[in-house]
Motif scaffolding. Sequence first.
Motif, PDB file in Angstrom:
ATOM      1  N   HIS A 295       0.788  -1.284  -0.136  1.00 23.51           N
ATOM      2  CA  HIS A 295      -0.075  -0.042  -0.143  1.00 23.51           C
ATOM      3  C   HIS A 295       1.036   1.236   0.084  1.00 23.51           C
ATOM      4  N   PHE A 296       0.392   2.422   0.612  1.00 26.69           N
ATOM      5  CA  PHE A 296       0.946   3.469   0.672  1.00 26.69           C
ATOM      6  C   PHE A 296       0.461   4.537   1.793  1.00 26.69           C
ATOM      7  N   SER A 297       1.151   5.546   2.264  1.00 32.18           N
ATOM      8  CA  SER A 297       0.728   6.309   3.480  1.00 32.18           C
ATOM      9  C   SER A 297       0.729   7.763   2.923  1.00 32.18           C
ATOM     10  N   GLY A 298       0.105   8.521   3.999  1.00 33.84           N
ATOM     11  CA  GLY A 298       0.031  10.034   3.594  1.00 33.84           C
ATOM     12  C   GLY A 298      -1.429  10.575   3.792  1.00 33.84           C
ATOM     13  N   ARG A 299      -1.261  11.706   4.471  1.00 33.25           N
ATOM     14  CA  ARG A 299      -2.322  12.633   5.041  1.00 33.25           C
ATOM     15  C   ARG A 299      -2.390  13.914   4.134  1.00 33.25           C
ATOM     16  N   GLY A 300      -1.472  14.311   3.338  1.00 32.09           N
ATOM     17  CA  GLY A 300      -1.167  15.523   2.838  1.00 32.09           C
ATOM     18  C   GLY A 300      -0.643  15.479   1.439  1.00 32.09           C
ATOM     19  N   LEU A 301      -0.199  16.692   0.986  1.00 29.32           N
ATOM     20  CA  LEU A 301       0.359  16.771  -0.196  1.00 29.32           C
ATOM     21  C   LEU A 301       1.929  16.260  -0.367  1.00 29.32           C
ATOM     22  N   PHE A 302       2.681  16.455   0.664  1.00 27.86           N
ATOM     23  CA  PHE A 302       4.015  16.030   0.841  1.00 27.86           C
ATOM     24  C   PHE A 302       4.553  14.986   1.772  1.00 27.86           C
ATOM     25  N   ASP A 303       3.679  14.131   2.172  1.00 34.12           N
ATOM     26  CA  ASP A 303       3.990  13.212   3.331  1.00 34.12           C
ATOM     27  C   ASP A 303       3.832  11.773   2.745  1.00 34.12           C
ATOM     28  N   ARG A 304       3.729  11.562   1.402  1.00 36.22           N
ATOM     29  CA  ARG A 304       3.583  10.219   0.778  1.00 36.22           C
ATOM     30  C   ARG A 304       4.590   9.102   1.234  1.00 36.22           C
ATOM     31  N   ASP A 305       4.078   8.193   1.690  1.00 34.30           N
ATOM     32  CA  ASP A 305       5.089   7.134   2.287  1.00 34.30           C
ATOM     33  C   ASP A 305       6.171   7.500   3.446  1.00 34.30           C
ATOM     34  N   ALA A 306       5.804   8.700   4.129  1.00 31.94           N
ATOM     35  CA  ALA A 306       6.523   8.944   5.325  1.00 31.94           C
ATOM     36  C   ALA A 306       6.460   8.230   6.636  1.00 31.94           C
ATOM     37  N   THR A 307       5.130   7.370   6.605  1.00 34.76           N
ATOM     38  CA  THR A 307       5.124   6.579   7.595  1.00 34.76           C
ATOM     39  C   THR A 307       4.683   5.115   7.080  1.00 34.76           C
ATOM     40  N   LEU A 308       4.640   4.414   7.728  1.00 32.83           N
ATOM     41  CA  LEU A 308       4.770   2.672   7.553  1.00 32.83           C
ATOM     42  C   LEU A 308       3.146   2.250   7.230  1.00 32.83           C
ATOM     43  N   TRP A 309       2.918   1.114   6.643  1.00 36.23           N
ATOM     44  CA  TRP A 309       1.690   0.861   6.546  1.00 36.23           C
ATOM     45  C   TRP A 309       1.720  -0.664   6.754  1.00 36.23           C
ATOM     46  N   MET A 310       0.636  -1.392   7.411  1.00 35.78           N
ATOM     47  CA  MET A 310       0.810  -2.919   7.656  1.00 35.78           C
ATOM     48  C   MET A 310      -0.521  -3.617   7.857  1.00 35.78           C
ATOM     49  N   SER A 311      -0.605  -4.924   7.901  1.00 39.07           N
ATOM     50  CA  SER A 311      -1.395  -5.727   8.207  1.00 39.07           C
ATOM     51  C   SER A 311      -1.109  -6.172   9.761  1.00 39.07           C
ATOM     52  N   TRP A 312      -1.871  -6.944  10.360  1.00 37.53           N
ATOM     53  CA  TRP A 312      -1.995  -7.327  11.548  1.00 37.53           C
ATOM     54  C   TRP A 312      -2.339  -9.039  11.955  1.00 37.53           C
ATOM     55  N   VAL A 313      -1.512  -9.610  12.431  1.00 32.29           N
ATOM     56  CA  VAL A 313      -1.786 -10.965  13.032  1.00 32.29           C
ATOM     57  C   VAL A 313      -2.251 -10.773  14.450  1.00 32.29           C
ATOM     58  N   ILE A 314      -3.366 -11.453  14.861  1.00 30.90           N
ATOM     59  CA  ILE A 314      -3.893 -11.483  16.157  1.00 30.90           C
ATOM     60  C   ILE A 314      -3.858 -12.999  16.537  1.00 30.90           C
ATOM     61  N   GLU A 315      -3.312 -13.279  17.616  1.00 31.17           N
ATOM     62  CA  GLU A 315      -3.168 -14.628  18.249  1.00 31.17           C
ATOM     63  C   GLU A 315      -3.899 -14.672  19.700  1.00 31.17           C
ATOM     64  N   THR A 316      -4.906 -15.268  19.918  1.00 30.10           N
ATOM     65  CA  THR A 316      -5.506 -15.671  21.009  1.00 30.10           C
ATOM     66  C   THR A 316      -5.335 -16.960  21.635  1.00 30.10           C
ATOM     67  N   PRO A 317      -5.524 -17.399  22.976  1.00 30.14           N
ATOM     68  CA  PRO A 317      -5.248 -18.652  23.194  1.00 30.14           C
ATOM     69  C   PRO A 317      -5.946 -19.620  22.568  1.00 30.14           C
TER      70      PRO A 317
END
Length: 342
Positions: free
Chosen positions: A197-219
Amino acid sequence: MAHELTSTQVQTGSEKNTDNGRYTNIDPMRPNASMLSILKRYFFEKSDRSQPQPGVIPVEQMTAAELLAGDDDRLYRLGHSSLLLRLDGEIWLTDPVLSKRAAPVQWAGPKRFHELPIQAQDLPAISGVLISHNHYDHLDKTSIRQLHDKVARFLVPEGVAATLIEWGVAAEKIQEFRWWESAQIGSLRFTSTPAQHFSGRGLFDRDATLWMSWVIETPTQKIFFSGDSGYFSGFKTIGAAFGPFDLALMETGAYDPAWPGVHMTPEETWQAYRDLNANRLFPIHNSTFDLALHAWFDPLERLATLAESQGQSLVTPRIGAPLALAGVADSQTEAWWRPLMQ
């Protein structure tokens, strides 16, 4: 219930994915069409059924008392990619967007199709919030400000903490993650995994923060939350490392041939689900906001038709309806959108 928050790296390599201060994907990104051609299609090719009629999407109202009753693990869809999970007696939220619009302002932008099944102020204490990336339909300023006093911790991609702190979240409540890092919180384990994917909330911050999925493990359960992603080789890697999953919460919605790399078509979602080695598929990222050109019901209908052709069924509870995780392998949910497709 408070728990010590610790983080342990579980795999090396792709977490070091910066290039000149910007994050990059594992696979080469398939190019988007030109902005001019996309705008032309928005004006002349957008489906006249991209939004449902007001008030037609069924919503089951929830209460805090209901959420806290009993001792079983349950999941509730609040809309789009916002999910409430009750796991081992604790409440967790994914990508909470509880505002009327998924936009920088609340007077313009994609408007919610349906009412919330529960208001932010009515939620009980929340053990944690998982964030997949910082786009407006996944990280909402108003929602975070409404919730943060009752949230014990925020698990977020690298670079997102500064935004939450600016919005009033205490720094000690926030833990940032790179890909393949995990946190053991009581009986639950959360691992940040890649997405395309990609990230960004404005015109100049594309890909300045990471993006991810999550694995959730319960008992007793393994759950995958995709966040936003195009189809990529990482699904097979995640499936090999953590599968089989009991339930895959998978993006399908807001796709288009004009932006093939960042959102999956229903057919790609199905393949990703198979790559993950998951037992059941719960499609998210649809039926709440108008973010593409397709009909609002197209993601669910195309994916359900594909599943049925394979002799399987999707997990598609109504907004706000409880889904018991213990019986998810055999759960039967209705295709609630089909009577509304006219």
